[in-house]
Design a protein around this motif. Structure first.
Motif, PDB file in Angstrom:
ATOM      1  N   UNK A 299      47.558  45.593 -83.705  1.00  0.00           N
ATOM      2  CA  UNK A 299      47.012  45.171 -83.148  1.00  0.00           C
ATOM      3  C   UNK A 299      46.886  44.002 -83.953  1.00  0.00           C
ATOM      4  N   UNK A 300      46.964  42.892 -82.602  1.00  0.00           N
ATOM      5  CA  UNK A 300      47.342  41.521 -83.200  1.00  0.00           C
ATOM      6  C   UNK A 300      46.047  40.927 -82.431  1.00  0.00           C
ATOM      7  N   UNK A 301      45.084  39.996 -82.559  1.00  0.00           N
ATOM      8  CA  UNK A 301      43.657  39.062 -82.174  1.00  0.00           C
ATOM      9  C   UNK A 301      44.015  37.955 -82.868  1.00  0.00           C
ATOM     10  N   UNK A 302      43.235  37.437 -81.215  1.00  0.00           N
ATOM     11  CA  UNK A 302      43.997  35.628 -81.196  1.00  0.00           C
ATOM     12  C   UNK A 302      43.098  35.023 -80.146  1.00  0.00           C
TER      13      UNK A 302
ATOM     14  N   UNK B 113      46.405  37.112 -85.624  1.00  0.00           N
ATOM     15  CA  UNK B 113      47.337  37.761 -86.551  1.00  0.00           C
ATOM     16  C   UNK B 113      46.789  39.156 -86.836  1.00  0.00           C
ATOM     17  N   UNK B 114      47.161  39.991 -87.794  1.00  0.00           N
ATOM     18  CA  UNK B 114      46.908  41.932 -87.514  1.00  0.00           C
ATOM     19  C   UNK B 114      45.795  41.919 -87.966  1.00  0.00           C
ATOM     20  N   UNK B 115      45.211  42.535 -87.188  1.00  0.00           N
ATOM     21  CA  UNK B 115      43.661  43.046 -86.991  1.00  0.00           C
ATOM     22  C   UNK B 115      43.473  43.716 -88.786  1.00  0.00           C
ATOM     23  N   UNK B 116      42.523  43.601 -89.554  1.00  0.00           N
ATOM     24  CA  UNK B 116      42.383  44.444 -91.017  1.00  0.00           C
ATOM     25  C   UNK B 116      41.447  45.245 -90.422  1.00  0.00           C
ATOM     26  N   UNK B 117      41.439  46.568 -91.394  1.00  0.00           N
ATOM     27  CA  UNK B 117      40.484  47.833 -91.346  1.00  0.00           C
ATOM     28  C   UNK B 117      38.819  46.299 -91.690  1.00  0.00           C
ATOM     29  N   UNK B 118      37.831  47.955 -90.726  1.00  0.00           N
ATOM     30  CA  UNK B 118      36.178  47.679 -90.969  1.00  0.00           C
ATOM     31  C   UNK B 118      36.082  46.116 -89.839  1.00  0.00           C
ATOM     32  N   UNK B 119      37.388  45.956 -89.554  1.00  0.00           N
ATOM     33  CA  UNK B 119      36.625  44.748 -88.027  1.00  0.00           C
ATOM     34  C   UNK B 119      36.692  45.075 -86.923  1.00  0.00           C
ATOM     35  N   UNK B 120      35.867  44.285 -86.232  1.00  0.00           N
ATOM     36  CA  UNK B 120      36.312  44.126 -85.108  1.00  0.00           C
ATOM     37  C   UNK B 120      36.705  43.731 -84.742  1.00  0.00           C
ATOM     38  N   UNK B 121      37.216  43.573 -83.063  1.00  0.00           N
ATOM     39  CA  UNK B 121      38.096  42.943 -82.655  1.00  0.00           C
ATOM     40  C   UNK B 121      37.525  41.145 -82.807  1.00  0.00           C
TER      41      UNK B 121
ATOM     42  N   UNK C 245      35.147  40.239 -84.961  1.00  0.00           N
ATOM     43  CA  UNK C 245      35.854  39.455 -86.413  1.00  0.00           C
ATOM     44  C   UNK C 245      36.682  39.133 -86.563  1.00  0.00           C
ATOM     45  N   UNK C 246      37.945  39.393 -85.767  1.00  0.00           N
ATOM     46  CA  UNK C 246      39.611  39.227 -86.789  1.00  0.00           C
ATOM     47  C   UNK C 246      39.411  37.563 -85.639  1.00  0.00           C
ATOM     48  N   UNK C 247      39.453  37.490 -85.191  1.00  0.00           N
ATOM     49  CA  UNK C 247      40.289  37.108 -84.052  1.00  0.00           C
ATOM     50  C   UNK C 247      39.526  35.659 -84.810  1.00  0.00           C
ATOM     51  N   UNK C 248      37.475  35.791 -85.252  1.00  0.00           N
ATOM     52  CA  UNK C 248      37.044  34.758 -85.894  1.00  0.00           C
ATOM     53  C   UNK C 248      37.667  34.605 -87.523  1.00  0.00           C
ATOM     54  N   UNK C 249      38.307  35.486 -88.049  1.00  0.00           N
ATOM     55  CA  UNK C 249      38.959  35.096 -89.367  1.00  0.00           C
ATOM     56  C   UNK C 249      39.981  34.136 -89.530  1.00  0.00           C
ATOM     57  N   UNK C 250      40.841  34.759 -87.844  1.00  0.00           N
ATOM     58  CA  UNK C 250      42.442  33.981 -88.066  1.00  0.00           C
ATOM     59  C   UNK C 250      42.000  33.145 -87.360  1.00  0.00           C
ATOM     60  N   UNK C 251      41.417  32.496 -86.686  1.00  0.00           N
ATOM     61  CA  UNK C 251      41.264  31.104 -86.337  1.00  0.00           C
ATOM     62  C   UNK C 251      40.412  30.021 -87.553  1.00  0.00           C
ATOM     63  N   UNK C 252      39.780  31.521 -88.617  1.00  0.00           N
ATOM     64  CA  UNK C 252      39.015  30.114 -89.902  1.00  0.00           C
ATOM     65  C   UNK C 252      40.386  30.360 -90.597  1.00  0.00           C
ATOM     66  N   UNK C 253      41.535  31.143 -90.897  1.00  0.00           N
ATOM     67  CA  UNK C 253      42.131  31.182 -92.089  1.00  0.00           C
ATOM     68  C   UNK C 253      42.815  29.866 -91.616  1.00  0.00           C
TER      69      UNK C 253
ATOM     70  N   UNK D  35      38.997  26.547 -88.362  1.00  0.00           N
ATOM     71  CA  UNK D  35      38.022  26.339 -87.060  1.00  0.00           C
ATOM     72  C   UNK D  35      36.838  27.466 -87.045  1.00  0.00           C
ATOM     73  N   UNK D  36      35.901  26.968 -87.019  1.00  0.00           N
ATOM     74  CA  UNK D  36      34.618  28.708 -86.383  1.00  0.00           C
ATOM     75  C   UNK D  36      34.772  28.209 -84.858  1.00  0.00           C
ATOM     76  N   UNK D  37      35.248  29.408 -85.363  1.00  0.00           N
ATOM     77  CA  UNK D  37      34.830  29.675 -83.207  1.00  0.00           C
ATOM     78  C   UNK D  37      33.850  30.196 -82.857  1.00  0.00           C
ATOM     79  N   UNK D  38      33.623  30.469 -81.789  1.00  0.00           N
ATOM     80  CA  UNK D  38      32.483  30.985 -80.736  1.00  0.00           C
ATOM     81  C   UNK D  38      33.234  31.601 -79.389  1.00  0.00           C
ATOM     82  N   UNK D  39      33.257  32.755 -79.635  1.00  0.00           N
ATOM     83  CA  UNK D  39      34.202  33.789 -79.063  1.00  0.00           C
ATOM     84  C   UNK D  39      33.191  34.223 -77.671  1.00  0.00           C
ATOM     85  N   UNK D  40      33.815  33.762 -76.414  1.00  0.00           N
ATOM     86  CA  UNK D  40      32.845  33.782 -74.723  1.00  0.00           C
ATOM     87  C   UNK D  40      33.520  35.365 -74.240  1.00  0.00           C
ATOM     88  N   UNK D  41      35.212  36.564 -73.825  1.00  0.00           N
ATOM     89  CA  UNK D  41      35.528  37.130 -74.413  1.00  0.00           C
ATOM     90  C   UNK D  41      36.952  37.184 -74.162  1.00  0.00           C
TER      91      UNK D  41
END
Ligand code: ZN
Ligand code: ZN
Lengths: 182, 182
Positions: free
Chosen positions: A32-35, A63-71, A73-81, A85-91
């Motif tokens: 699962x890729x989240x972005x 990038x790849x979703x990690x265990x124990x993350x929601x989708x 959370x994973x997208x926010x982590x990837x934007x940071x890594x 960037x600290x992002x606000x997800x709309x949908x």
């Protein structure tokens, strides 16, 4: 290292990777890729890849979703890594299936939750692009094209049903063009 | 069998399962569940589980996506395997993250592409239920509740943005109630 071969384990109906030495079964599951498509005004955030595959080409923070993350959370982590960037997800903007490599991609629409961005360790460069300035010839993956088109099509409107694969590659099985740097 | 312990491989920043004997790293990745709310008129299709976890409880036709499948293909295969139903997918109804067990669920809205259904090998029984007849006390998983509520909320309307976790379990971390048969 284990010595894997393909065979059908007892009680299963599909070939799996089985270790000849100890019988360990390494199930290959789709990844699962989240972005996200992160935008500010009319401009979208892209990252130039510092790693292979497709080093030097532009992609979305994903990038790849990690265990124990929601989708999300994973997208926010990837934007940071990848883009610091600290992002606000709309949908959810799009769901793509890349059957050729066993991937499903969940691409969100997002804005900035805080100002600023910079290249993370996996990016050579991070920048905001106006639509007309996007380096289309240097985009890393077909699904980045698809996501950007979906973003453009929904711009200025509330998110509806997410986009999926375009009809010309409905299963995500078209390989990247030759000489594309892979 | 391999003798796994948790440690952080070189160049990584997270604990992984590493074999003490041969160094093989068994990456644990989140799993993707694909399923559907299949309806005919006002009635929805549920399957009574013939296997654990939650044997005897009712669920949607859903299961793990396999390699080389698109999400929609996986959902159609699961409807066939568990309910012997040929379904026509309309679109994505919901995306749920169950962070507690490393799952993301893609739940589609579907109708029947051909008449008929029957219990597959993993189901004790398959049936269509009017909303008022759904056996709520015997539903297998919280996400089945969530999906049915999302289906009901969107009934008779074109699909919009997919539903996600309800606020009371935004990350999918609430365990099943005690004595729930697990
Ligand atoms: Zn082995
Ligand atoms: Zn080993």
């Amino acid at each position: 290292m284990p010595d894997f071969h393909r065979s059908i384990p007892e009680g299963d109906d599909k070939e799996r990777l089985v270790c000849r030495d100890c019988g360990f079964i390494a199930y290959e599951n789709p990844k699962l890729i989240v972005g996200s498509v992160v935008s500010e005004g009319e401009r979208v955030l892209l990252c130039r890849r510092a790693i292979n595959p497709r080093r030097g080409f532009w992609t979305l923070p994903a990038g790849f979703l990690e265990m124990a993350e929601t989708a999300e959370e994973g997208a926010r982590r990837e934007a940071w890594e990848e883009a610091q960037a600290r992002i606000a997800i709309e949908g959810l903007l799009a769901v793509f299936s890349i059957a050729r490599i066993g991937q499903v991609q969940l691409i969100f629409r997002a804005g900035f939750a805080a100002p600023g961005f910079a290249a993370g360790p996996e990016s050579e460069e991070v920048a905001l692009f106006d639509w007309a300035e996007i380096p289309w010839a240097e985009i890393a993956f077909p699904s980045v094209h698809w996501a950007l088109r979906a973003w453009r099509a929904a711009a200025g409107r509330p998110l509806g049903a997410p986009a999926s694969n375009p009809p010309e590659d409905a299963r995500g099985t078209v390989p990247l063009p030759q000489g594309s740097g892979l």
